[in-house]
Structure formats: structure tokens, C-alpha cells
Design an enzyme around this catalytic site. Structure first.
Site, mmCIF file in Angstrom:
data_model
loop_
_atom_site.group_PDB
_atom_site.id
_atom_site.type_symbol
_atom_site.label_atom_id
_atom_site.label_comp_id
_atom_site.label_asym_id
_atom_site.label_seq_id
_atom_site.Cartn_x
_atom_site.Cartn_y
_atom_site.Cartn_z
ATOM 1 N N LYS A 240 0.843 -1.026 0.123
ATOM 2 C CA LYS A 240 0.152 0.034 -0.101
ATOM 3 C C LYS A 240 0.853 1.344 0.049
ATOM 4 O O LYS A 240 2.042 1.257 0.623
ATOM 5 C CB LYS A 240 -1.029 0.089 1.220
ATOM 6 C CG LYS A 240 -2.027 -0.967 1.345
ATOM 7 C CD LYS A 240 -2.919 -0.650 2.483
ATOM 8 C CE LYS A 240 -4.030 -1.659 2.924
ATOM 9 N NZ LYS A 240 -5.239 -1.606 1.762
ATOM 10 N N ARG A 314 -10.304 -11.225 2.637
ATOM 11 C CA ARG A 314 -11.142 -12.467 2.004
ATOM 12 C C ARG A 314 -10.541 -13.786 2.152
ATOM 13 O O ARG A 314 -11.367 -14.586 2.310
ATOM 14 C CB ARG A 314 -11.816 -11.955 0.526
ATOM 15 C CG ARG A 314 -10.534 -12.065 -0.471
ATOM 16 C CD ARG A 314 -11.322 -11.323 -1.678
ATOM 17 N NE ARG A 314 -11.076 -9.706 -1.428
ATOM 18 C CZ ARG A 314 -11.470 -8.988 -2.157
ATOM 19 N NH1 ARG A 314 -11.985 -9.386 -3.561
ATOM 20 N NH2 ARG A 314 -11.368 -7.611 -1.878
HETATM 21 N N1 BES Z 1 -7.987 -3.517 4.780
HETATM 22 C C1 BES Z 1 -8.334 -3.385 3.274
HETATM 23 C C2 BES Z 1 -9.585 -2.536 3.187
HETATM 24 C C3 BES Z 1 -9.737 -1.313 3.391
HETATM 25 C C4 BES Z 1 -9.034 -0.379 3.310
HETATM 26 C C5 BES Z 1 -10.762 -1.097 4.593
HETATM 27 C C6 BES Z 1 -9.154 1.160 3.789
HETATM 28 C C7 BES Z 1 -10.933 0.110 5.220
HETATM 29 C C8 BES Z 1 -10.214 1.082 4.693
HETATM 30 C C9 BES Z 1 -8.416 -4.542 2.432
HETATM 31 O O1 BES Z 1 -7.460 -5.564 2.969
HETATM 32 C C10 BES Z 1 -7.772 -4.282 1.193
HETATM 33 O O2 BES Z 1 -6.821 -3.894 1.045
HETATM 34 N N2 BES Z 1 -8.807 -4.366 -0.008
HETATM 35 C C11 BES Z 1 -8.399 -3.911 -1.126
HETATM 36 C C12 BES Z 1 -8.930 -5.009 -2.090
HETATM 37 C C13 BES Z 1 -8.429 -4.670 -3.511
HETATM 38 C C14 BES Z 1 -6.820 -4.946 -3.603
HETATM 39 C C15 BES Z 1 -8.968 -5.689 -4.357
HETATM 40 C C16 BES Z 1 -9.073 -2.626 -1.414
HETATM 41 O O3 BES Z 1 -10.433 -2.484 -1.011
HETATM 42 O O4 BES Z 1 -8.457 -1.537 -1.906
HETATM 43 MN MN MN Z 2 -5.365 -5.388 2.423
#
Ligand code: BES
Ligand code: MN
Ligand code: ZN
Length: 461
Positions: A240, A314
Site C-alpha cells: 500500500k 477475504r
Molecule cells: N483492509 C483493506 C480494506 C480497507 C481499506 C478497509 C481502507 C478500510 C479502509 C483490504 O485488505 C484491502 O486492502 N482491500 C483492497 C482490495 C483490492 C486490492 C481488491 C481494497 O479495498 O482496495
Molecule cells: Mn489489504
């Protein structure tokens, strides 16, 4: 410290709850100096506005609290209760003006506003102590607030002190307190226990991944709560950017929320057989990290191509849900900070949820309204199933295109549950970005109070 009301006492000072409409009538019934004081102070009964009322010696004789107009009230929640927590030292009790239907919200608002995160710096506790409003279930509100305080403490604790082992320790402490049974599968043992995706997500961290499995209760319908326990989410090799990583200590918010809810359920001794499953991992970067393009075989046997190592929640939930599904409960709940898309869709106030059970959805929405825990149903739209399907593996963990991200994540999870009408998935944010009544900035539970309120109807308790 536990959230508690003050014992009833004749010394408690009276709190008068007034709205802009009822203020004039109230003033007419007051002695001249009191009415003059209130008028000169410019008190207009705005939501949560407070005004101390002096006695002849200049000591507090009581206080006014505004509840606002109807139009103002729909814009926020917990104003009255949170206002009590700002009053000076002493015991306070609602007298005039608190409608019976507002008593529970006021009482809970007070307890929630008394929360402080004091692990790293002591802060002054709320000085005012509130006597439980007439007619409320004191034990119920205290148990709900205690659960919420636990949720907040767990989320607020940074990853340096809240890794997989510490999250396990928090679950063990709760189990100890409540007499729940607990078992934990850690590290390489996850592979022997056929929980391969939990292992794959967590193996890059020196802090071993694990699955916490807690059980409590011997009679009644079965309820399984599965909470995402990603103690820190760097994104993995699909790292990230800094701005997106900053808050990722809260990525165990689902676990924190189900532990808080479980604490409430157990303290209230609800007649359910409860199971709590928490995959606790750190999504870290190292030579042993899972890679983009890797294909994992899940516990259920479905193969998953990792097209983004940041879609890790997931994966860990899928194995936990598959395990839960081997002994299907009357209701299975997953609770997770799963997608940024959910936050974009509904913002930090509302907990979006997915279920194939329309009466359950209705019960949750109404319950959420009653207890001021807003939830909103999003669809398990079957038309998007192709988005999570691939040529080379059964499932894609991260569909491209940036469309319907919360829905495709929910559809992914549903593949691991056999009876979807007994399943509800919450995609929560878990964080209060700026202070609001009863909710200081920081970790916050979402959906748990709506669920608790809906349980009697949903499980027939
Ligand atoms: N933990 C994050 C989701 C998240 C981000 C929740 C910011 C609340 C605030 C999750 O693991 C994630 O990174 N999801 C990605 C998925 C994508 C790569 C398909 C997302 O939502 O961008
Ligand atoms: Mn994530
Ligand atoms: Zn995550």
C-alpha cells in the site's frame, strides 16, 4: 475500568431535557432568576447543549440539556447522553423531559462518551456520574458499553502491541473471564489443520499467523461470529502507499467487533451457543510473502489466484468461514474491514451488510435504527459472479476494473458458505475519523449493537 451508571441517590442533581419547542413552557414554570439566567445565557436547546443552573449560593442546582428539534435530531445521535458526560463532578439524574423512548439512547450515549483510551497516556475520566435513566435495562446497557469499550481498546492499540499473539491473548482473557472454551492453531500447525490461506497471508510476518476458535454456551440456537483479524495490513508485496497504510492497525476491526459483541452476549448470558472464529495475521512483506500470481488451494478445495496480495482479508476469512460451515450455525456472521469500496459507498458512519435473507435484512435495519447503529443492505448481485471467476483457478481474489469492490468481495466470501440465507457479512470501517457524541476519534464498533438488538427476532430467543 468498566462503564457503569451511578447508584440512584437523593443527592443526584436533576437534568432537564428540553427541545426548542418545549423551552419556553419550561421557562415559564421556573422562578424568575432561573428563567433570567437561561435567557441571558442564550440557551436555545440545540442538540447536546448544556447549561448549569445555579442555586442561591452559586452551587449547581441542576442542568439543562438540549435535545434539539426533530430536524436537528435526525442529523446525529447520542447528543443528550454524551452531553451529560461533559458536566461537572457529581451525580446527575434525568428528571424533567426525557421521553421514555429516548432513555436508552441517552443512557448508552453517556456510557459510550465515558470511553477513554488510556493505555499510553492517562486522561481525566468523565467527572459527571449519571444515574441510570428510569425504565432502562441497566445491566444490558452496561454490557453493551463494556463490549464497545473492548472493541475500541483493541482497535486503538497499535500493531506494535496488537499483533496476532496479542489478539489471541485478548480472546483468551475474555474466555477466562466468561468460562468460554478456546483453542488456537498457530504457525505451521495451520497447514496440518488445513487452513492454508490463513497461513499464506500471515507467513511473511515474524509474528506467526493463527486461528482463534472460542466456544461458549450449551443451550439454544447456534451463532458463529467470524472476525477479520489482520493486525496490520501493509498490502503485502502489492504494498500500500503510505497514505493508505497509515491507519491499517485497524484492519483487525472485525475481530475487535466480534470480540466486543461476544463479550456482551456472554455477560448477558444470552441463551445461545456461541462460536467466535478469528483468523489473526499480519499481512507483511518478506521473502516468504505470497506473491501476485500465486495460486492457493483453500480449505474448501476451491483454488484462488492471488492477483493482489492486498486483498488478503477475504483469504483468511474464506478458510475460517469454510471451517465454520462444517458445522453450520443458525446464523453465521462475518465482520471485516474488508474493502475500501465499502467506505467509499457509505462512509464511516454506516455499516453495509450482505445477506440472502430478506427478513433478516429487515430485522437488522429496524434494529439498527432503534439502537442508533446505522446499517444498510448491499446486494449479493449474482450478475457480478463472473467478475471473481478466472480461467486458471476457481476464484480471483482481486477482480480488476474497480467496479463493485464491496460486492465482489462479499460474493467471494459467500462461495465458502453453503447456506447463504443463514449468513450475513458486514464490511465495516471500524474507525471514527473525527469526534462525535459518544464516539471519540479512533476505533469504533459498527453493526454489533444492531445485531444484538436483532438477535431475539432472528434466532427466536
Ligand atoms: N483492509 C483493506 C480494506 C480497507 C481499506 C478497509 C481502507 C478500510 C479502509 C483490504 O485488505 C484491502 O486492502 N482491500 C483492497 C482490495 C483490492 C486490492 C481488491 C481494497 O479495498 O482496495
Ligand atoms: Mn489489504
Ligand atoms: Zn486488509
Amino acid at each position: 475500568m468498566a462503564p457503569r451508571f451511578a447508584p440512584p441517590s437523593p443527592e443526584a442533581l436533576p437534568l432537564h431535557v428540553v427541545s426548542p419547542d418545549s423551552l419556553d413552557g419550561w421557562l415559564e414554570r421556573q422562578p424568575g432568576p432561573t428563567a433570567g439566567w437561561v435567557r441571558h445565557a442564550g440557551f436555545a436547546a440545540a442538540p447536546g447543549a448544556t447549561l448549569l443552573l445555579p442555586d442561591a449560593e452559586g452551587r449547581p442546582a441542576g442542568a439543562l440539556i438540549g435535545r434539539g428539534s426533530e430536524a436537528q435530531r435526525v442529523r446525529s445521535r447520542f447528543d443528550v447522553g454524551a452531553a451529560v458526560a461533559t458536566l461537572p463532578e457529581g451525580a446527575w439524574a434525568f428528571g424533567h423531559g426525557l421521553a421514555a423512548e429516548d432513555a436508552a439512547e441517552a443512557g448508552l450515549g453517556y456510557l459510550l462518551a465515558c470511553y477513554r483510551f488510556t493505555r499510553y497516556r492517562e486522561g481525566p475520566p468523565a467527572a459527571a456520574r449519571l444515574v441510570a435513566p428510569a425504565g432502562v435495562d441497566t445491566a444490558q446497557l452496561e454490557a453493551i458499553a463494556a463490549g464497545e469499550w473492548l472493541t475500541r481498546d483493541l482497535i486503538n492499540t497499535p500493531a506494535s502491541d496488537m499483533g496476532p499473539a496479542e489478539l489471541e491473548a485478548a480472546a483468551r482473557e475474555l474466555a477466562e473471564e466468561t468460562g468460554a472454551a478456546i483453542s488456537v492453531t498457530t504457525g505451521e500447525a495451520l497447514l496440518d489443520a488445513n487452513l492454508p490461506m490463513i497461513h499464506a497471508v500471515g507467513r511473511a510476518s515474524p509474528r506467526a499467523p493463527r486461528l482463534v476458535d472460542m466456544r461458549w454456551g450449551s443451550d439454544g440456537p447456534t451463532l458463529t461470529l467470524v472476525g477479520k483479524g489482520v493486525c496490520f495490513d501493509t498490502g503485502g508485496l502489492n504494498l500500500k502507499p503510505g497514505a493508505s497504510m497509515g491507519l491499517m492497525k485497524k484492519d483487525m476491526g472485525g475481530a475487535a467487533t466480534v470480540l466486543g459483541l461476544a463479550a456482551t452476549i456472554m455477560r448477558l448470558a444470552l441463551p445461545v451457543r456461541l462460536r467466535v472464529l478469528i483468523p489473526a495475521v499480519e499481512n507483511a512483506v518478506s521473502g516468504s510473502a505470497m506473491r501476485p500470481g500465486d495460486i492457493l488451494t483453500s480449505r474448501k478445495g476451491l483454488t484462488v489466484e492471488i492477483n493482489n496480495t492486498d486483498a488478503e482479508g477475504r483469504l483468511v476469512l474464506a478458510d475460517a468461514l469454510a471451517l465454520a460451515d462444517e458445522a453450520p450455525a443458525d446464523l453465521t456472521v462475518s465482520m471485516a474491514t474488508l474493502t475500501g469500496a465499502a467506505r467509499v459507498a457509505v462512509g464511516p458512519d454506516i455499516a453495509p451488510f450482505f445477506t440472502d435473507n430478506a427478513p433478516l435484512a429487515e430485522a437488522l435495519a429496524l434494529a439498527g435504527d432503534r439502537v442508533r447503529d446505522p446499517v444498510w443492505r448491499l446486494p449479493f448481485h449474482p450478475g457480478y459472479e463472473p467478475m471473481i471467476e478466472l480461467q486458471v483457478a476457481d476464484l480471483d481474489n482481486a477482480p480488476k476494473g474497480g467496479m463493485a469492490g464491496a460486492i465482489t468481495a462479499a460474493l467471494f466470501l459467500r462461495r465458502f458458505v453453503s447456506e447463504s440465507p443463514r449468513y450475513v457479512h458486514f464490511d465495516v470501517y471500524g474507525w471514527q475519523p473525527s469526534p462525535a457524541p459518544g464516539r471519540p476519534k479512533g476505533g469504533v464498533g459498527q453493526g454489533a449493537r444492531a445485531l444484538l438488538e436483532a438477535l431475539p427476532e432472528v434466532l427466536g430467543l
